[in-house]
Design an enzyme around this catalytic site. Structure first.
Site, PDB file in Angstrom:
ATOM      1  N   SER A  18       0.842  -1.198   0.000  1.00 56.67           N
ATOM      2  CA  SER A  18       0.000   0.000   0.000  1.00 56.67           C
ATOM      3  C   SER A  18       0.869   1.237   0.000  1.00 56.67           C
ATOM      4  O   SER A  18       1.564   1.521   0.985  1.00 56.67           O
ATOM      5  CB  SER A  18      -0.919   0.005   1.229  1.00 56.67           C
ATOM      6  OG  SER A  18      -1.574   1.255   1.358  1.00 56.67           O
ATOM      7  N   LYS A  29     -12.140  -1.146  -2.327  1.00 51.19           N
ATOM      8  CA  LYS A  29     -11.903   0.181  -2.882  1.00 51.19           C
ATOM      9  C   LYS A  29     -13.140   1.051  -2.627  1.00 51.19           C
ATOM     10  O   LYS A  29     -13.886   0.815  -1.685  1.00 51.19           O
ATOM     11  CB  LYS A  29     -11.581   0.070  -4.373  1.00 51.19           C
ATOM     12  CG  LYS A  29     -10.233  -0.583  -4.656  1.00 51.19           C
ATOM     13  CD  LYS A  29      -9.095   0.327  -4.245  1.00 51.19           C
ATOM     14  CE  LYS A  29      -7.755  -0.170  -4.708  1.00 51.19           C
ATOM     15  NZ  LYS A  29      -6.651   0.779  -4.384  1.00 51.19           N
ATOM     16  N   ARG A  61     -13.899   4.943 -10.924  1.00 49.67           N
ATOM     17  CA  ARG A  61     -13.208   4.049 -11.857  1.00 49.67           C
ATOM     18  C   ARG A  61     -14.194   3.070 -12.513  1.00 49.67           C
ATOM     19  O   ARG A  61     -13.995   2.679 -13.669  1.00 49.67           O
ATOM     20  CB  ARG A  61     -12.080   3.309 -11.156  1.00 49.67           C
ATOM     21  CG  ARG A  61     -11.033   4.287 -10.598  1.00 49.67           C
ATOM     22  CD  ARG A  61      -9.676   3.670 -10.434  1.00 49.67           C
ATOM     23  NE  ARG A  61      -8.770   4.610  -9.781  1.00 49.67           N
ATOM     24  CZ  ARG A  61      -8.107   5.570 -10.398  1.00 49.67           C
ATOM     25  NH1 ARG A  61      -8.241   5.732 -11.696  1.00 49.67           N
ATOM     26  NH2 ARG A  61      -7.304   6.384  -9.720  1.00 49.67           N
ATOM     27  N   ASP A  90      -5.455   0.041  -9.838  1.00 51.36           N
ATOM     28  CA  ASP A  90      -6.514   0.985 -10.199  1.00 51.36           C
ATOM     29  C   ASP A  90      -6.962   0.835 -11.645  1.00 51.36           C
ATOM     30  O   ASP A  90      -8.048   1.329 -12.018  1.00 51.36           O
ATOM     31  CB  ASP A  90      -6.063   2.429  -9.944  1.00 51.36           C
ATOM     32  CG  ASP A  90      -6.032   2.761  -8.465  1.00 51.36           C
ATOM     33  OD1 ASP A  90      -6.740   2.092  -7.689  1.00 51.36           O
ATOM     34  OD2 ASP A  90      -5.295   3.687  -8.087  1.00 51.36           O
TER      35      ASP A  90
END
Length: 283
Positions: free
Chosen positions: A35, A210, A256, A183
């Protein structure tokens, strides 16, 4: 562990949180997952701590913070998957040019790969290798992607990405590729829907925590358009080459997912309406 006092619900584990600073001490911290956000938070605190602070990761995450701290004069050491610095540190002012965001460019790169006759060139985009897993994955799928004019600005690799439409095929995405493309996996799932053969995404359980559960969101919304996606605890299996029709889908408040569904609409047989797209403005 560094000496700050954190109070909140359930013993300081749940927001809202109150943080009282103080005399911090350096620590050696091993992150449970790769992370960049956690790593950056610990390193930034380490700037103000006495002694050495080190962060060890199970896999390489994005390293923008380390590069930027180095540009501002901090003595950052990197040894494999361990990053360390010694505090208290004094930073110096610097002129910084922020490159264009690769994650934002990813949707245009995938769209150009899918829409017949497309040819797109994106200039001055950040090409940090910890962020560009999408390019490697697209090449694995047969995409025609080229990188040129590669240079370094303010410690960050920058260049031009040129992409042309091509026939894609399925692949397996997992391991060290995942943190480099976490992502971009939603839009890669869209690419997989239009590729020939099966694509497997694994080792990506982080997708479920997410802004939304992106595994379930992709399976549900792309399924409404005719795609076949089998959710798995750490990813999904996508059957490519099936007819994808237009339809009405929703982002579920996730930027996204919204942008990935928009790319799907470019290639679907019929119009695609994405509900709740306002979150794209924050991306």
């Amino acid at each position: 562990r560094m000496g700050a006092r954190v109070s909140g619900r359930q013993g300081g584990r749940l927001a809202p949180l109150a943080i009282d600073g103080g005399r911090l001490g350096g620590i050696d911290y091993a992150t449970p997952v790769a992370s960049a956000q956690v790593k950056s938070a610990v390193l930034l605190a380490g700037l103000f701590a006495e002694g050495a602070t080190s962060v060890r990761e199970p896999a390489q995450s994005r390293d923008h913070t380390e590069r930027m701290l180095g540009a501002f004069g901090a003595a950052v050491e990197r040894d494999g998957l361990t990053t360390r610095l010694r505090g208290p540190a004094t930073l110096r002012a610097a002129r910084v040019r922020v490159p264009d965001d690769f994650s934002s460019a990813a949707y245009f790169i995938v769209a150009a790969s899918l829409v017949p006759g497309s040819e797109v060139e994106i200039r001055d985009v950040g090409l940090n290798s910890t962020r560009t897993g999408l390019l490697d994955i697209l090449k694995m799928m047969g995409a025609r992607v080229e990188v040129g004019d590669l240079r370094e600005e303010s410690g960050e690799p920058v260049g031009t990405v040129a992409v042309r439409a091509s026939r894609l095929h399925g692949t397996v995405i997992g391991g060290d590729l995942v943190p480099r493309a976490i992502d971009e996996l939603p839009v890669l799932a869209v690419a997989a829907c239009f590729a020939e053969g099966e694509t497997v995404i694994r080792d990506a359980a982080e997708l479920r925590v997410k802004e939304s559960d992106r595994v379930e969101a992709l399976a549900r919304e792309l399924g409404r358009l005719g795609a076949r996606i089998e959710p798995r605890p750490d990813g999904m299996v996508i059957a490519g080459g099936r007819p994808v029709q237009g339809g009405r889908v929703t982002s579920g408040g996730d930027h996204r997912i919204a942008m990935s569904l928009a790319v799907a609409g470019l290639c679907a047989a019929g119009s695609d309406t994405v509900e709740d797209p306002d979150n794209i403005e924050t991306s």
